[in-house]
Design an enzyme around this catalytic site. Sequence first.
Site, mmCIF file in Angstrom:
data_model
loop_
_atom_site.group_PDB
_atom_site.id
_atom_site.type_symbol
_atom_site.label_atom_id
_atom_site.label_comp_id
_atom_site.label_asym_id
_atom_site.label_seq_id
_atom_site.Cartn_x
_atom_site.Cartn_y
_atom_site.Cartn_z
ATOM 1 N N ASN A 1 69.530 -17.118 72.132
ATOM 2 C CA ASN A 1 69.088 -17.204 73.498
ATOM 3 C C ASN A 1 67.810 -16.687 73.614
ATOM 4 O O ASN A 1 67.024 -15.787 73.436
ATOM 5 C CB ASN A 1 70.010 -15.986 73.978
ATOM 6 C CG ASN A 1 69.587 -15.597 75.562
ATOM 7 O OD1 ASN A 1 69.057 -16.520 76.185
ATOM 8 N ND2 ASN A 1 69.915 -14.514 75.957
ATOM 9 N N LYS B 1 65.831 -17.026 76.087
ATOM 10 C CA LYS B 1 65.364 -16.228 77.429
ATOM 11 C C LYS B 1 64.393 -16.969 78.098
ATOM 12 O O LYS B 1 64.265 -18.293 78.017
ATOM 13 C CB LYS B 1 65.318 -14.866 77.069
ATOM 14 C CG LYS B 1 66.258 -14.274 76.622
ATOM 15 C CD LYS B 1 66.133 -12.812 76.708
ATOM 16 C CE LYS B 1 67.128 -11.849 75.390
ATOM 17 N NZ LYS B 1 67.262 -10.571 75.761
ATOM 18 N N HIS C 1 75.308 -12.736 81.176
ATOM 19 C CA HIS C 1 74.419 -12.202 80.260
ATOM 20 C C HIS C 1 74.213 -10.839 81.029
ATOM 21 O O HIS C 1 73.915 -10.833 82.432
ATOM 22 C CB HIS C 1 73.246 -12.735 79.967
ATOM 23 C CG HIS C 1 72.327 -12.139 78.992
ATOM 24 N ND1 HIS C 1 71.683 -11.057 79.158
ATOM 25 C CD2 HIS C 1 72.356 -12.428 77.454
ATOM 26 C CE1 HIS C 1 70.768 -10.712 78.008
ATOM 27 N NE2 HIS C 1 71.370 -11.572 77.029
ATOM 28 N N GLU D 1 71.278 -9.259 81.442
ATOM 29 C CA GLU D 1 70.155 -9.399 82.420
ATOM 30 C C GLU D 1 70.473 -10.192 83.772
ATOM 31 O O GLU D 1 69.686 -10.016 84.759
ATOM 32 C CB GLU D 1 69.128 -10.404 81.551
ATOM 33 C CG GLU D 1 68.458 -9.341 80.504
ATOM 34 C CD GLU D 1 67.930 -10.085 79.220
ATOM 35 O OE1 GLU D 1 67.752 -11.255 79.291
ATOM 36 O OE2 GLU D 1 67.645 -9.452 78.207
ATOM 37 N N GLU E 1 78.109 -7.633 73.987
ATOM 38 C CA GLU E 1 76.690 -7.252 73.567
ATOM 39 C C GLU E 1 76.354 -5.500 74.417
ATOM 40 O O GLU E 1 76.430 -5.766 75.710
ATOM 41 C CB GLU E 1 75.829 -8.114 74.531
ATOM 42 C CG GLU E 1 75.731 -9.481 73.927
ATOM 43 C CD GLU E 1 74.589 -10.371 74.195
ATOM 44 O OE1 GLU E 1 73.674 -10.778 73.157
ATOM 45 O OE2 GLU E 1 74.051 -10.851 75.397
ATOM 46 N N GLY F 1 67.644 -5.932 72.977
ATOM 47 C CA GLY F 1 66.092 -6.130 73.073
ATOM 48 C C GLY F 1 65.353 -4.702 72.686
ATOM 49 O O GLY F 1 64.131 -4.389 73.075
ATOM 50 N N SER G 1 69.887 -6.785 69.254
ATOM 51 C CA SER G 1 68.977 -6.558 68.104
ATOM 52 C C SER G 1 69.563 -7.147 66.942
ATOM 53 O O SER G 1 69.148 -6.357 65.755
ATOM 54 C CB SER G 1 68.727 -5.175 68.076
ATOM 55 O OG SER G 1 67.898 -4.918 69.422
HETATM 56 C C1 PEP Z 1 70.499 -11.119 73.873
HETATM 57 O O1 PEP Z 1 69.507 -11.171 74.973
HETATM 58 O O2 PEP Z 1 71.421 -11.817 74.131
HETATM 59 C C2 PEP Z 1 70.006 -10.370 72.739
HETATM 60 C C3 PEP Z 1 71.114 -10.037 71.970
HETATM 61 O O3 PEP Z 1 68.915 -10.093 72.340
HETATM 62 P P1 PEP Z 1 68.072 -9.298 71.302
HETATM 63 O O4 PEP Z 1 68.816 -10.121 70.131
HETATM 64 O O5 PEP Z 1 66.638 -9.510 71.362
HETATM 65 O O6 PEP Z 1 68.616 -8.077 71.438
#
Ligand code: PEP
Length: 253
Positions: free
Chosen positions: A9, A11, A98, A100, A170, A176, A216
Amino acid sequence: MRKKIIAGNWKMNMTYEEGQILTSEIVQMAQDEQLKDVSLVLNPPFPHLHVVKKLIGGAPNVFVGAQNCSDKESGAYTGEVSAAILASFGVSYVIIGHSERREYFKENNEMLTEKVKQALAAGLQPIFCCGESLDIREAGTHEPNVKFQLTDSLFELSAEEISKVTIAYEPIWAIGTGKTASAEQAQEMHAAIRKHLASKYGKEVADSISILYGGSMKPSNAAELLAKPDVDGGLIGGASLKSRDFIDIAKSY
Ligand code: PEP
């Protein structure tokens, strides 16, 4: 056998040129390093989709996905992009729900149901995200919270429809932040999600659905997470912006 998927992703990152370099490197490495058993899905911002698809060319296990789609079919919705438009550009996957988008753009479960339906109607494979906040994890109510997100957004789908959906668990506190759920925490939730899907759609359907972990994930922790029996891949944010890291995660299987 469930599909193994490593999805990146991007973003709101990557200029036109940077996106082309990243895609070309990933396609080349996937070929050189013979990554055959894992599907790689690149989810860039919308303007990149066409060129990313072209750069992927005939690579057998690399796909392009979008980060979002409209809950409407077509028409006067300025700034929106429909699932059918995405499909017409050769997009295969779309991330839906997601955290976000839920938080900053106020996407609710009802709207997410519509997005999933639009995606399926257009022939796209939704990657449906769910996950709990830190408060909920600390209160110990993470399992019912995640189950409710699934019930409320997905359980009106037919068995045939849900079989085309990939779930991404997630935990919001791990996105993040550099904090990863432990492999045990991930496995526990993935197993609970699969059991919940089985309670509605039966074991055979639940066993066929890929459940990805996101939060992460990076080369140093991927192997442990991906070794768990109900973890069928990853949705990767930060580490998907570096070709070497993204490919190393996929190679951790
Ligand atoms: C994400 O935004 O789906 C995500 C898992 O981000 P990160 O790997 O940076 O934590």
